[in-house]
Design an enzyme around this catalytic site. Structure first.
Site, PDB file in Angstrom:
ATOM      1  N   ALA A  66     -29.707  41.029  30.631  1.00 21.14           N
ATOM      2  CA  ALA A  66     -28.797  41.406  31.708  1.00 21.14           C
ATOM      3  C   ALA A  66     -28.825  42.915  31.917  1.00 21.14           C
ATOM      4  O   ALA A  66     -29.220  43.678  31.034  1.00 21.14           O
ATOM      5  CB  ALA A  66     -27.378  40.958  31.372  1.00 21.14           C
ATOM      6  N   GLY A 105     -30.334  37.113  29.047  1.00 23.58           N
ATOM      7  CA  GLY A 105     -30.450  36.492  30.354  1.00 23.58           C
ATOM      8  C   GLY A 105     -31.884  36.253  30.765  1.00 23.58           C
ATOM      9  O   GLY A 105     -32.172  35.324  31.529  1.00 23.58           O
ATOM     10  N   GLU A 108     -32.771  33.072  29.220  1.00 25.44           N
ATOM     11  CA  GLU A 108     -32.016  32.022  29.913  1.00 25.44           C
ATOM     12  C   GLU A 108     -32.652  31.686  31.266  1.00 25.44           C
ATOM     13  O   GLU A 108     -32.593  30.539  31.717  1.00 25.44           O
ATOM     14  CB  GLU A 108     -30.558  32.444  30.067  1.00 25.44           C
ATOM     15  N   GLU A 128     -27.187  38.457  22.360  1.00 25.14           N
ATOM     16  CA  GLU A 128     -25.871  38.842  22.885  1.00 25.14           C
ATOM     17  C   GLU A 128     -24.830  39.071  21.797  1.00 25.14           C
ATOM     18  O   GLU A 128     -23.883  39.838  21.980  1.00 25.14           O
ATOM     19  CB  GLU A 128     -25.365  37.772  23.859  1.00 25.14           C
TER      20      GLU A 128
END
Length: 693
Positions: A66, A105, A108, A128
């Site tokens: 992210a 992310g 993901e 994370e």
């Protein structure tokens, strides 16, 4: 190639489209990247000539996670779930082509692709947890469906990066490629999928890897128990475990909702705020405002170490590990041999744990040259002294080194508290002298305080910071003052811990409070581990402190089986009735009336004076930033990262509260608690240490 927006483009190779993200430095999932991927997938879906899609990245890495600079800012669409849904529901197969790292992310996004191919050098992970968070875009729900529950628990709760070959073996990746041919191999892979009419495999629909864990609460209980010490105090690992439990026990969409709820709870909590702060502080600490790109660095290829004791040997290992030849000097053959044996034993222990091969151990030992002759350091580019902590000894040594070591070399002292400027004055080149304060054990501890003297030249500072990074340390630049930053603040805590023990709290009470706060151990347990007799000499002992009395009783810590605590054969500690009696008798002789001391008072008196001292350090300019102080305490003293650091903790609870409490203790106990002017001023103005100056 057609540009979609400033950071994404689309190219077509036959019937395969390649959607490329190019958003330096790490292709983070910014709003522009999200929009570009979404638009690219929509274009490919609408184009009848395109039958398969490869999602790739330019630069050094796949999507590395992210864009955390967007955290806490107003949302800019599209959201990541919308992008993921477009990929997952694409009517044409989407293949993620991974190189560098696919993290957070980024992974993901790869997990919603129908297939994944990676360069053999790539790494995948969901880190994370290190930001006090959990994967919030389906990672905890999809990963166990590919790799199984046990592997998913480890990857998510530990935040580990998994090498591509291992990721392929566990089922996370469908294929591997050579680094140089990843793009071509990914296109060929996508083309085979189309030709063979393979199904559009949605990870969310897989069940075979999680069904064996369904109803097996013992699996999760065992994982919690095995990691209780590792996860102590942290909220994110437990939340991650609960999410994976949801992946096993709940329908996919319900598990996704549970993941989102827990993610948002963590995001709004104090722990994630602290850990994100530490993330940025750990990068900011390398920035020295007056050392620009125009300041040259000094080439360092050969290192000299004076002193082969525990500290000198540990320092030497850092450079040996980095591939640099080291000459280590001692005054006697016995001391030199002992030092070499310790270095060898450290490497052998690492080899037994599987972290080094026998060949690597021999290669590192081969880079080490032991000698009794200080003249052998004449050609060294950097010399670090690690001798007895005595000013006269160090000044005499630096005077000799000044005559031996070549011009232009850096002369560094490992002193933990002494005046670097006074040491530098013993040479004819004070501009070449700097403090490199390693922490014990030096081959393990991450922190390095780089102590800039009054006359230290800028190239010496720059080179020292660069070397710290090269040998895997976290460096913080500090100024010359007694104890520098870390030990100067630690002295405040140690003083109050000793006073509290005489006033009514017992050592194990004080240690318990600080352990519960998040430290790995309290001040008395730490003293027992280090040895109470450090710097103690029986002939000069006056019995005027608890430490001296215990040393005179041969209670010198863990190594003698007794210190502040009693120890069994396995060095397990238990409160000592002997020490309790010694403390009470000593307090009586001093005319003290002992009283009940609350846990709150113990915590405030041990921590608030540290904060106050940190404010004095900032006011004196001995640290560049409050966040640098926090980095020092995170990496050198075990301050719990989920509380940010002493200065961040002060901001969290409010500087006005810190000042108010200090003034109460000042009235009760004396001027040691008088608030520093900077602290009082910031509190009066409603400011924080983290606010811009």
């Amino acid at each position: 190639m057609t540009a979609i927006n400033a950071v994404t483009s689309l190219a077509v190779d036959g019937n395969i489209a390649v959607l490329t993200v190019d958003s330096p430095p790490v292709n983070a999932l910014s709003a522009a990247v999200r929009a570009g991927i979404l638009q690219g997938i929509e274009r490919c879906t609408a184009d009848p000539a395109v039958q398969g899609i490869v999602l790739a990245c330019a630069g050094k890495t796949f999507i590395a996670g992210a864009d955390i600079t967007e955290f806490g800012k107003p949302f800019v669409p599209p959201g990541l779930p919308e992008v993921q849904a477009a990929i997952e529901n694409s009517t044409k197969p989407v293949v993620a082509a991974i190189h560098g790292t696919a993290l957070g992310g980024g992974l993901e996004v790869a997990l919603v692709c129908h297939y994944r191919i990676a360069a053999r050098s790539a790494r995948c992970g969901l880190p994370e947890v290190h930001l006090g968070l959990l994967p919030g875009a389906g990672g905890t729900q999809r990963l166990p469906r590919l790799v199984g529950v046990e592997k998913a628990l480890e990857m998510v709760a530990y935040g580990t990066h998994v090498p591509a070959p291992e990721a392929a073996e566990m089922g996370l990746l469908d294929a591997l490629a050579d680094d140089a041919t990843l793009r071509a191999d990914a296109i060929a892979f996508a083309r085979r999928i189309v030709e063979e009419k393979r199904p559009l495999r949605k990870v969310r629909d897989l069940d075979d890897k999680i069904s064996p864990a369904r109803g097996n609460g013992e699996l999760f209980a065992a994982f919690r128990k095995a990691n209780a010490r590792r996860f102590r105090g942290f909220e994110a690992p437990e939340a991650s475990i609960r999410c994976i439990e949801a992946a096993v026990e709940l329908p996919f969409d319900e598990g996704l909702r549970r993941e989102r709820e827990l993610f948002q709870e963590l995001m709004a909590g104090s722990q994630s705020a602290a850990q994100r702060y530490v993330f940025f502080a750990s990068r900011q600490v390398w920035n020295v405002p007056d050392i620009g790109a125009d300041v040259p660095s000094i080439p360092v290829t050969r290192v000299g170490i004076v002193g082969a004791g525990t500290m000198g040997g540990g320092i030497a290992m850092n450079f040996l590990n980095a591939g640099m030849p080291v000459t280590i000097v001692e005054t006697t053959q016995q001391a030199l041999d002992r030092g070499l044996r310790t270095i060898r034993a450290n490497y052998d222990n690492t080899m037994k744990k599987g972290r080094l091969s026998a060949a690597e151990v021999e290669a590192r030992m081969a880079r080490l040259t032991p000698t009794l002759d200080l003249q052998q350091l004449a050609d060294a580019d950097l010399v670090i002294e690690a001798v007895f902590e005595n000013m006269e000894v160090k000044k005499e040594l630096f005077g000799r080194l000044d005559q031996i070591v070549k011009p232009g070399a850096i002369l560094a002292t490992n002193t933990s508290a002494l005046d670097v400027d006074e040491i530098a004055a013993a040479t004819s080149r004070p501009e070449a002298v700097i403090g490199l304060h390693f922490f014990s054990p030096a081959n393990v501890m991450k922190l390095l305080e780089v102590v800039r003297g009054e006359k230290t030249a800028k190239p010496v500072v720059r080179t020292s910071m660069e070397l710290a990074r090269k040998i895997g340390k976290v460096a913080a630049l500090v100024g010359v003052c007694p104890g520098f930053v870390g030990n100067r603040m630690l002295a405040q805590r140690q003083r109050e811990a000793q006073r509290l023990a005489l006033e009514g709290a017992l050592p194990w009470d004080i240690d318990r409070v600080l352990y519960d706060f998040g430290f790995p151990m309290g001040p008395f347990a730490m003293s027992d581990l280090a040895g109470l007799d450090l710097g103690w000499v029986r002939e000069r002992s006056t019995g005027s402190t608890l430490r001296e009395i215990l040393c005179e009783m041969d209670r010198r810590g863990q190594k003698t089986g007794a210190g502040y605590y009693d120890y069994d054969a396995q060095r397990n500690a238990r409160p000592s009735p002997v020490v309790e009696r010694v403390i009470r008798d000593f307090a009586t002789r001093q005319g003290r009336t002992r009283r009940a001391v609350s846990d709150q008072e113990i915590l405030e008196r041990c921590v608030f004076p540290m904060i106050n001292e940190g404010a004095k350090i900032l006011q004196e300019g001995k640290a560049l930033r409050a966040s640098d102080i926090d980095v020092i305490w995170n990496n050198g003293y075990g301050w719990p990262v989920y509380r940010g650091g002493p200065m961040f903790y002060a901001d969290t609870i409010g500087l006005d509260k810190v000042v108010r409490t200090l003034r109460q203790y000042e009235e009760m106990l004396g001027e040691e608690f008088r608030p520093a002017p900077l602290l009082a001023d910031l509190a009066a103005r409603g400011k924080r240490f983290a606010d811009p100056k």
